[in-house]
Design a protein around this motif. Structure first.
Motif, PDB file in Angstrom:
ATOM      1  N   THR A 284       0.833  -1.209   0.000  1.00 39.92           N
ATOM      2  CA  THR A 284       0.000   0.000   0.000  1.00 39.92           C
ATOM      3  C   THR A 284       0.864   1.255   0.000  1.00 39.92           C
ATOM      4  N   ASN A 285       1.934   1.237   0.818  1.00 43.64           N
ATOM      5  CA  ASN A 285       2.823   2.403   0.860  1.00 43.64           C
ATOM      6  C   ASN A 285       3.539   2.610  -0.472  1.00 43.64           C
ATOM      7  N   LYS A 286       3.906   1.521  -1.141  1.00 41.95           N
ATOM      8  CA  LYS A 286       4.522   1.655  -2.461  1.00 41.95           C
ATOM      9  C   LYS A 286       3.546   2.273  -3.446  1.00 41.95           C
ATOM     10  N   LEU A 287       2.293   1.832  -3.368  1.00 47.28           N
ATOM     11  CA  LEU A 287       1.270   2.384  -4.250  1.00 47.28           C
ATOM     12  C   LEU A 287       1.054   3.868  -3.950  1.00 47.28           C
ATOM     13  N   LEU A 288       0.997   4.228  -2.652  1.00 48.61           N
ATOM     14  CA  LEU A 288       0.835   5.632  -2.255  1.00 48.61           C
ATOM     15  C   LEU A 288       1.993   6.459  -2.768  1.00 48.61           C
ATOM     16  N   SER A 289       3.196   5.943  -2.634  1.00 50.02           N
ATOM     17  CA  SER A 289       4.378   6.657  -3.104  1.00 50.02           C
ATOM     18  C   SER A 289       4.308   6.899  -4.605  1.00 50.02           C
ATOM     19  N   ALA A 290       3.912   5.903  -5.359  1.00 51.07           N
ATOM     20  CA  ALA A 290       3.834   6.030  -6.806  1.00 51.07           C
ATOM     21  C   ALA A 290       2.783   7.048  -7.220  1.00 51.07           C
TER      22      ALA A 290
ATOM     23  N   VAL B 167       6.393  17.133   7.216  1.00 55.24           N
ATOM     24  CA  VAL B 167       6.608  15.722   7.459  1.00 55.24           C
ATOM     25  C   VAL B 167       6.865  14.976   6.149  1.00 55.24           C
ATOM     26  N   LEU B 168       6.230  15.446   5.080  1.00 48.91           N
ATOM     27  CA  LEU B 168       6.312  14.721   3.817  1.00 48.91           C
ATOM     28  C   LEU B 168       5.965  15.659   2.674  1.00 48.91           C
ATOM     29  N   TYR B 169       6.630  15.473   1.526  1.00 45.16           N
ATOM     30  CA  TYR B 169       6.229  16.215   0.319  1.00 45.16           C
ATOM     31  C   TYR B 169       6.545  15.373  -0.903  1.00 45.16           C
ATOM     32  N   ASN B 170       5.883  15.702  -2.008  1.00 44.50           N
ATOM     33  CA  ASN B 170       6.104  14.928  -3.230  1.00 44.50           C
ATOM     34  C   ASN B 170       6.955  15.726  -4.222  1.00 44.50           C
ATOM     35  N   ASP B 171       7.210  15.132  -5.372  1.00 50.60           N
ATOM     36  CA  ASP B 171       8.068  15.755  -6.374  1.00 50.60           C
ATOM     37  C   ASP B 171       7.516  17.094  -6.856  1.00 50.60           C
ATOM     38  N   ALA B 172       6.187  17.169  -7.058  1.00 51.17           N
ATOM     39  CA  ALA B 172       5.586  18.406  -7.547  1.00 51.17           C
ATOM     40  C   ALA B 172       5.790  19.541  -6.546  1.00 51.17           C
ATOM     41  N   ALA B 173       5.647  19.247  -5.249  1.00 51.01           N
ATOM     42  CA  ALA B 173       5.877  20.268  -4.223  1.00 51.01           C
ATOM     43  C   ALA B 173       7.332  20.705  -4.216  1.00 51.01           C
ATOM     44  N   ALA B 174       8.234  19.760  -4.452  1.00 50.36           N
ATOM     45  CA  ALA B 174       9.654  20.103  -4.513  1.00 50.36           C
ATOM     46  C   ALA B 174       9.927  21.095  -5.631  1.00 50.36           C
TER      47      ALA B 174
ATOM     48  N   GLU C  15      15.407  17.545  -3.820  1.00 50.26           N
ATOM     49  CA  GLU C  15      14.703  16.435  -4.450  1.00 50.26           C
ATOM     50  C   GLU C  15      14.374  15.383  -3.405  1.00 50.26           C
ATOM     51  N   PRO C  16      13.126  14.918  -3.385  1.00 48.04           N
ATOM     52  CA  PRO C  16      12.752  13.918  -2.379  1.00 48.04           C
ATOM     53  C   PRO C  16      13.670  12.707  -2.433  1.00 48.04           C
ATOM     54  N   THR C  17      13.943  12.149  -1.253  1.00 45.04           N
ATOM     55  CA  THR C  17      14.823  10.984  -1.179  1.00 45.04           C
ATOM     56  C   THR C  17      14.090   9.690  -1.492  1.00 45.04           C
ATOM     57  N   SER C  18      12.783   9.796  -1.723  1.00 44.80           N
ATOM     58  CA  SER C  18      11.980   8.634  -2.083  1.00 44.80           C
ATOM     59  C   SER C  18      10.902   9.117  -3.023  1.00 44.80           C
ATOM     60  N   PRO C  19      10.116   8.223  -3.613  1.00 43.99           N
ATOM     61  CA  PRO C  19       9.056   8.667  -4.511  1.00 43.99           C
ATOM     62  C   PRO C  19       8.074   9.619  -3.860  1.00 43.99           C
ATOM     63  N   VAL C  20       7.939   9.579  -2.522  1.00 42.31           N
ATOM     64  CA  VAL C  20       6.964  10.440  -1.864  1.00 42.31           C
ATOM     65  C   VAL C  20       7.612  11.701  -1.338  1.00 42.31           C
ATOM     66  N   GLY C  21       8.602  11.599  -0.509  1.00 42.88           N
ATOM     67  CA  GLY C  21       9.175  12.778   0.111  1.00 42.88           C
ATOM     68  C   GLY C  21      10.007  12.414   1.303  1.00 42.88           C
TER      69      GLY C  21
ATOM     70  N   ASN D 161      -1.359  -2.068  12.265  1.00 39.52           N
ATOM     71  CA  ASN D 161      -1.355  -1.842  10.832  1.00 39.52           C
ATOM     72  C   ASN D 161      -0.739  -0.506  10.438  1.00 39.52           C
ATOM     73  N   ARG D 162      -0.275   0.275  11.402  1.00 40.00           N
ATOM     74  CA  ARG D 162       0.323   1.565  11.082  1.00 40.00           C
ATOM     75  C   ARG D 162       1.779   1.349  10.686  1.00 40.00           C
ATOM     76  N   GLN D 163       2.121   1.838   9.485  1.00 37.82           N
ATOM     77  CA  GLN D 163       3.461   1.647   8.957  1.00 37.82           C
ATOM     78  C   GLN D 163       4.044   2.990   8.551  1.00 37.82           C
ATOM     79  N   PRO D 164       5.342   3.145   8.644  1.00 37.87           N
ATOM     80  CA  PRO D 164       5.949   4.383   8.179  1.00 37.87           C
ATOM     81  C   PRO D 164       5.799   4.514   6.666  1.00 37.87           C
ATOM     82  N   ALA D 165       5.430   5.744   6.197  1.00 34.60           N
ATOM     83  CA  ALA D 165       5.290   5.964   4.764  1.00 34.60           C
ATOM     84  C   ALA D 165       6.632   5.876   4.074  1.00 34.60           C
ATOM     85  N   VAL D 166       7.618   6.562   4.600  1.00 28.13           N
ATOM     86  CA  VAL D 166       8.980   6.484   4.086  1.00 28.13           C
ATOM     87  C   VAL D 166       9.919   6.823   5.216  1.00 28.13           C
TER      88      VAL D 166
END
Length: 390
Positions: A5-11, A30-37, A44-50, A70-75
């Motif tokens: 799920t996190n991989k899908l969210l990142s993509a 806490v988190l940003y994506n490529d467009a926000a960057a 540049e985000p260090t992962s697909p998400v931020g 079920n709580r997992q770190p996003a990245v």
């Protein structure tokens, strides 16, 4: 399940054109994506998400619902956190996130960001749990530009229709109030009525024509056309309709230039450009129509020695009803739709059009058409040369 799920969210976030920021109640990102960057010129985000500074706990839904298990770190992220106000350098963004977090409610805001150009964004902020809020930045710069053009178009259209209509009503009322018995002036009044009614008819016709062209309802019937012949016919038409005295017309087009075009629409393109070149010329000025061929494309230039166009107006002259110098443009009658029609017709032929000008010295309109590999039909060659061709 959580990892997938996190991989899908990142993509998904990485593919979004909208910028996404997730902000903690301490007003730290806490988190940003490529467009926000790209929007805020962040690293540049260090992962697909931020980059969350600590693992951001994103709830992942499973068949049994939400649970701590079920709580997992996003990245994974960095140890230092980036303050929102430092990243965006815009207090309005900081205030919108702060209010959304404090009030636990969704807020919207319109933002202008000044860089090399002014960009307009629509910001939508929604709370996530108790300590997080997500903000989505949508670039509405082009939408606002189009809306501004639409408003200007209808404002100009209203003015263009109101002007002749007001004159028609005034002359009609004058005739009804006794001027019908004025033998000396009544013919003049009727001529004025006819003139302004014709102007309204021309405007409505151009609006209908432009609408049909833009919607794709106008179908071209391209074929081989001898360019010099069409230019001669257009100049003859301009001569027949009259033009300011002492404006000379020159044509420099080789006899063997044949273009692939719809003849009637090519005449419409050339007439609009040549008519404008005459109307906005100086007394004793000159209009030159020339052409050259390169790489199976014919480039046609319509150049005048007239009043020119201010540099600030050049990017907008092909817009519908756009007028730069209002006082100057009102002196020369027209619908203000000619150049918009020309642009769409040239593009429908697979060509391009542009304009250059030196204010006070003249303008040049340049457009391209595909060269034809076939000979023009005899009927196109037979058109008489009614203009001084050199």
């Amino acid at each position: 399940m959580a990892e997938d799920t996190n991989k899908l969210l990142s993509a998904v976030l990485a593919a979004m054109r909208e910028g996404v920021l997730i902000v903690h109640s301490r007003m730290e990102i806490v988190l940003y994506n490529d467009a926000a960057a790209r929007i805020f010129r962040l690293p540049e985000p260090t992962s697909p998400v931020g980059l969350p500074t600590k693992p951001a706990q994103i709830p992942v839904k499973s068949a049994g619902g939400l649970s701590d298990a079920n709580r997992q770190p996003a990245v994974s992220g960095r140890q230092s956190r980036l303050r929102l106000v430092d990243a965006t350098r815009d207090p309005a963004i900081n205030d919108t996130f702060r209010k959304a977090l404090d009030r636990r409610e969704t807020l919207d805001a319109r933002l202008e960001m000044v860089g090399s150009t002014i960009k307009c964004f629509y910001l939508h902020v929604s709370p996530l749990g108790n300590d997080l809020a997500v903000g989505i930045f949508s670039d509405v710069t082009e939408l606002e530009r189009l809306e501004r053009v639409r408003r200007e178009f209808f404002a100009n259209l209203s003015h263009e229709l109101r002007t002749p209509l007001t004159a028609i009503l005034a002359y009609a009322e004058t005739l009804l109030n006794g001027a019908l018995d004025d033998l000396e002036n009544r013919r003049q009044f009727v001529e004025k009525l006819h003139k302004h009614a014709s102007r309204m008819k021309e405007l409505i016709s151009d609006i209908s024509d432009l609408s049909a062209i833009e919607s794709g309802a106008v179908k071209l019937a391209p074929g081989p056309v001898r360019l010099r012949s069409v230019v001669a016919d257009v100049i003859a038409l301009a001569e027949a309709r009259g033009r300011p005295s002492r404006v000379s017309l020159r044509v420099s087009i080789p006899d063997d230039f044949v273009v692939q075009a719809d003849r009637s629409r090519l005449e419409q393109i050339l007439y609009n450009l040549i008519d404008n070149a005459i109307k906005f010329n100086k007394e004793g000025g000159e209009v030159t129509v020339s052409a050259s061929e390169r790489e199976r494309k014919v480039t046609i230039d319509v150049e005048d020695t007239g009043v020119g166009i201010p540099e600030s107006d050049l990017p907008r002259i092909f817009e519908r009803l756009y007028r730069g110098d209002k006082s100057r443009s009102r002196k020369a009658e027209g619908t203000g739709l000619g150049l918009a029609i020309v642009k769409h017709l040239v593009q429908a032929h697979g060509g391009e059009i542009s304009a250059t000008s030196v204010f006070g010295k003249g303008s040049r309109f340049t457009f391209t058409l595909p060269a034809s590999t076939s000979k023009a039909e005899e009927e196109n060659d037979a058109a008489p040369s009614l203009a001084p061709l050199i």
